[in-house]
Design an enzyme around this catalytic site. Structure first.
Site, PDB file in Angstrom:
ATOM      1  N   PHE A   1      26.928  39.660  48.852  1.00 51.59           N
ATOM      2  CA  PHE A   1      27.342  38.453  49.870  1.00 51.59           C
ATOM      3  C   PHE A   1      27.964  38.731  51.196  1.00 51.59           C
ATOM      4  O   PHE A   1      28.734  38.791  51.228  1.00 51.59           O
ATOM      5  CB  PHE A   1      28.025  37.979  48.289  1.00 51.59           C
ATOM      6  CG  PHE A   1      28.260  35.909  48.629  1.00 51.59           C
ATOM      7  CD1 PHE A   1      27.851  34.929  48.246  1.00 51.59           C
ATOM      8  CD2 PHE A   1      29.833  36.185  49.515  1.00 51.59           C
ATOM      9  CE1 PHE A   1      28.029  33.696  48.477  1.00 51.59           C
ATOM     10  CE2 PHE A   1      30.142  34.249  49.067  1.00 51.59           C
ATOM     11  CZ  PHE A   1      28.963  33.590  48.896  1.00 51.59           C
TER      12      PHE A   1
ATOM     13  N   GLN B   1      65.598  52.046  26.030  1.00 55.89           N
ATOM     14  CA  GLN B   1      65.698  50.272  26.132  1.00 55.89           C
ATOM     15  C   GLN B   1      64.429  50.388  27.664  1.00 55.89           C
ATOM     16  O   GLN B   1      64.423  48.838  27.262  1.00 55.89           O
ATOM     17  CB  GLN B   1      67.062  49.431  25.424  1.00 55.89           C
ATOM     18  CG  GLN B   1      66.601  48.499  25.306  1.00 55.89           C
ATOM     19  CD  GLN B   1      67.366  47.343  24.560  1.00 55.89           C
ATOM     20  OE1 GLN B   1      68.686  47.224  25.907  1.00 55.89           O
ATOM     21  NE2 GLN B   1      67.179  46.539  23.294  1.00 55.89           N
TER      22      GLN B   1
ATOM     23  N   GLU C   1      38.702  37.315  47.846  1.00 60.82           N
ATOM     24  CA  GLU C   1      37.689  36.616  47.865  1.00 60.82           C
ATOM     25  C   GLU C   1      38.654  35.382  47.763  1.00 60.82           C
ATOM     26  O   GLU C   1      39.120  34.620  46.281  1.00 60.82           O
ATOM     27  CB  GLU C   1      37.340  36.484  45.641  1.00 60.82           C
ATOM     28  CG  GLU C   1      36.020  38.332  45.342  1.00 60.82           C
ATOM     29  CD  GLU C   1      34.853  38.007  46.213  1.00 60.82           C
ATOM     30  OE1 GLU C   1      34.775  36.978  47.509  1.00 60.82           O
ATOM     31  OE2 GLU C   1      33.690  38.992  45.636  1.00 60.82           O
ATOM     32  N   GLY C   2      39.331  35.630  48.592  1.00 60.55           N
ATOM     33  CA  GLY C   2      40.741  35.013  48.863  1.00 60.55           C
ATOM     34  C   GLY C   2      41.262  35.403  48.864  1.00 60.55           C
ATOM     35  O   GLY C   2      41.998  35.907  46.929  1.00 60.55           O
ATOM     36  N   THR C   3      43.040  35.358  49.630  1.00 60.81           N
ATOM     37  CA  THR C   3      44.254  36.081  49.655  1.00 60.81           C
ATOM     38  C   THR C   3      44.827  35.168  47.972  1.00 60.81           C
ATOM     39  O   THR C   3      44.753  33.722  47.745  1.00 60.81           O
ATOM     40  CB  THR C   3      44.890  35.886  50.577  1.00 60.81           C
ATOM     41  OG1 THR C   3      44.897  34.554  51.133  1.00 60.81           O
ATOM     42  CG2 THR C   3      44.022  36.313  51.745  1.00 60.81           C
TER      43      THR C   3
END
Lengths: 381, 267
Positions: free
Chosen positions: A122, A280, A364-366
């Protein structure tokens, strides 16, 4: 409300986990080192039907939808992020052709991508058009004499671009109109005028090849236009929205694996006379990692469910991707911290996972673009 | 042509192994897997199916949750599955189990060109008895330790592995073969198309009512009560002690080694 997977989805998860463990994990470190695309493993993905997920059986697909994609991609990502990225990104091409293609285009290209062994790609991004798709400089000029489009331009950062047999690309058919003048085309490897430039040397997901694509008077039959003329932006956004859920699945898988590795290591590593799991400080790390990861999973599943139900999922896709990617970085970082010096060593998978996880906040986009998408959707309700 | 593949759900011994107070395995608390040798038997059957197009039927005896395993075998490529399941069959030892499975196969039908494949043995009991016992009860010839199986017409050629070599055996069908894994045998994975079809393929449950009148079933020889085997105690064997190390590269040392091995009747 039922949170359980169907029997078939549970089996798919088991298959994907087995495939990841037996086929992907053994080569994950090697392909990271050599930067080689695992050709044989892709062929195995094809044989088992992973490359046909989300595509109807009549086109050679194996059915299912976005949730099936999320299940497979996240299981792959546990053992090899590069392979998860390959599957996730490959599927964008057949899904986009299925959503927007003519019957003829679907018949011609989908079987090649689902069961024919060809990789899909793409190609939208260009050197000056990342988050801002209006910056696309690649142009497609119609040649009436031959009923072809002549395409010129360069695409960059295209995953699988130099390996793909079938690619969905975007070019300006009306450059002055910005995003409203962009169209989508299906092109094939080997078309005259289509060559490859640089293969990028990346920080992570190194077994997924990232290429520069060069179009010099690339002639594409007009019948290869995907969707309507100047309708490319809508196609790109739909494809990217769906792809974002795939990236969330990648982030999910790497986070799940990081927790499993951290729990195992904390139980085995003895300091001051007891396993560090008894401290812990470590327990609270694990609690944070598990809680945030479970929340990320459910948001990703919810976005996939919206997509599979035919509902609008743009905002939730952005949310799940932004959240799962940030969580992956958080979780892998803590898992590495729990491993101490060993985690920093190349011999342990966490070092690779740390580098791999970062990409999910970028491609695919920040994260920043997603926050724009989310805030617009929320504030304009 | 049909190949029955007998399979067993066994505890995943890579996880926790739990034992009940009476010495039997606490199966409910353990993860289960398909017995590895049985997966090899399934792969052998599927390879013959790939070559001949024959029918492959997965058969198991067990509680209703064993359906999950059978559906996975259908997703691998088996054509149909049979679950033999009844309270009356519960607790059966190998003698009783083989009787019930033999009866189920007779009930379903065994033709001249058919075969029955089993794994060599299951990783829980390790008896390697059920396969051969099924053959005895059905009065069929049996070939154990098969690594390669080729079928032509009503004749099967089997490579039977021995400790220090192998035999090639030709046998008329019907017959029973128990399969072992070797370096080249990798049971195939499920496929997604197989998964999609798994819950649509024929699936039969044979209960007590269906099988009780079969000639092979002797009602006083099934289930826990009818099983001649009883478990008195199960225990983890004590760890072996540390071995003896001999140092030196002279004849004296090798003589000493030889005399120690002779003493223990190793050589």
């Amino acid at each position: 409300m039922d949170f359980s997977l169907t029997k078939e989805q549970a089996m798919l998860k088991k298959l994907a986990a087995q495939f990841a463990e037996e086929e992907l994990e053994p080569v994950a470190a090697e392909i990271d080192e050599t930067h080689e695309f695992p050709v044989e493993n892709f062929a195995k993905m094809v044989k088992l039907g992973f490359t046909g997920i989300g595509v109807k059986e009549e086109y050679g697909g194996t059915g299912g939808g976005m949730l099936e994609k999320v299940i497979a991609v996240s299981e792959f990502a546990k053992k090899c992020m590069a392979s998860a990225a390959t599957l996730s990104i490959h599927l964008i091409a057949p899904h986009t052709i299925q959503d927007f293609g003519t019957e003829e285009q679907k018949q011609k290209y989908l079987p090649r991508l689902t069961k024919g062994g060809e990789l899909g790609a793409f190609a939208l991004t260009e050197p000056n058009a990342g988050s801002d798709a209006a910056g696309v400089k690649t142009v497609a000029v119609y040649d009436e004499a031959t009923d072809e489009y002549v395409i010129n331009g360069t695409k960059c950062f295209i995953s699988g671009g130099a390996r793909a047999g079938v690619l969905v690309i975007f070019a300006m058919t009306e450059p002055k109109m910005g995003t409203r003048g962009m169209s989508a085309f299906i092109i094939e490897a080997g078309m005259p005028g289509f060559t490859y430039g640089k293969i990028e040397n990346k920080m992570g997901i190194r077994g997924s090849e990232t290429a520069e694509l060069v179009f010099e008077d690339l002639r594409v039959p007009a019948s290869n236009m995907l969707g309507k003329k100047n309708g490319g932006f809508k196609i790109a956004m739909k494809a990217l929205n769906a792809a974002r859920i795939g990236v969330a699945a990648q982030a999910q898988g790497v986070a799940d694996e990081a927790i499993a590795l951290a729990v195992q290591y904390a139980g085995e590593r003895v300091q001051f006379g007891k396993p560090i799991a008894a401290l812990q400080g470590i327990q609270w790390y694990i609690a944070d990692m598990a809680t945030k990861t479970e929340a990320a999973r459910n948001l990703t599943y919810y976005a996939a469910w919206l997509a599979d139900s035919g509902k609008d999922f743009m905002c939730e896709a952005a949310m799940c991707k932004y959240n799962a990617a940030e969580n992956a970085r958080f979780v892998v970082n803590l898992a590495l911290q729990i491993h101490g010096g060993y985690g920093y060593m190349h011999d342990y998978p966490l070092e690779r996972m740390y580098r791999d996880a970062k990409i999910t906040e970028i491609y695919e986009g920040t994260a920043e673009v997603h926050k724009v998408v989310i805030s617009r959707a929320v504030m304009n309700k | 042509m049909r190949i029955y593949v007998c399979v067993k759900q066994v505890p995943d011994t890579s996880g926790v192994v739990a034992v009940n107070e009476d010495g039997t395995l606490n199966r409910a608390s353990m993860q289960t897997i398909i017995n590895p040798d049985d997966l090899v038997a399934m792969e052998q059957a599927l390879m013959i199916k790939d070559a001949t197009g024959c029918q492959v039927t997965a058969v198991t005896m067990g509680p209703p949750p064993a359906e999950g395993m059978l559906r996975e075998l259908l997703a691998m490529g088996a054509d149909d599955a049979i679950l033999i399941s009844a309270r009356e069959f519960g607790g059966s030892d190998t003698f009783a189990t083989s009787q019930i499975i033999a009866a189920a196969i007779t009930y379903t039908g065994l033709n001249d060109e058919d075969m029955i494949f089993c794994g060599r043995q299951a990783i829980d009991g390790d008896t390697a008895q059920v396969g051969p016992q099924i053959a005895e009860k059905l009065n069929l010839p049996q070939i154990s330790y098969a690594a390669e199986i080729k079928k032509e017409g009503n004749e099967v050629t089997v490579k039977r592995m021995l400790e220090d070599g192998y035999m090639m055996i030709k046998q008329q069908t019907p017959c029973l073969v128990t399969c072992i894994s070797d370096q080249d045998s990798h049971p195939r994975m499920m496929s997604i198309a197989g998964i999609n079809a798994a819950y649509k393929k024929p699936y039969t449950v044979l209960d007590f009512e269906t099988l009780k009148d079969e000639p092979l079933i002797e009602l006083d020889k099934i289930g826990l009560k009818g099983s001649p085997t009883n478990i008195f105690v199960s225990f983890t064997p004590p760890l072996k002690g540390i071995g003896v190390m001999l140092e030196g590269n002279d004849k004296k040392t090798t003589d000493k080694l030889a005399s120690m091995l002779l003493e223990k009747h190793v050589i």
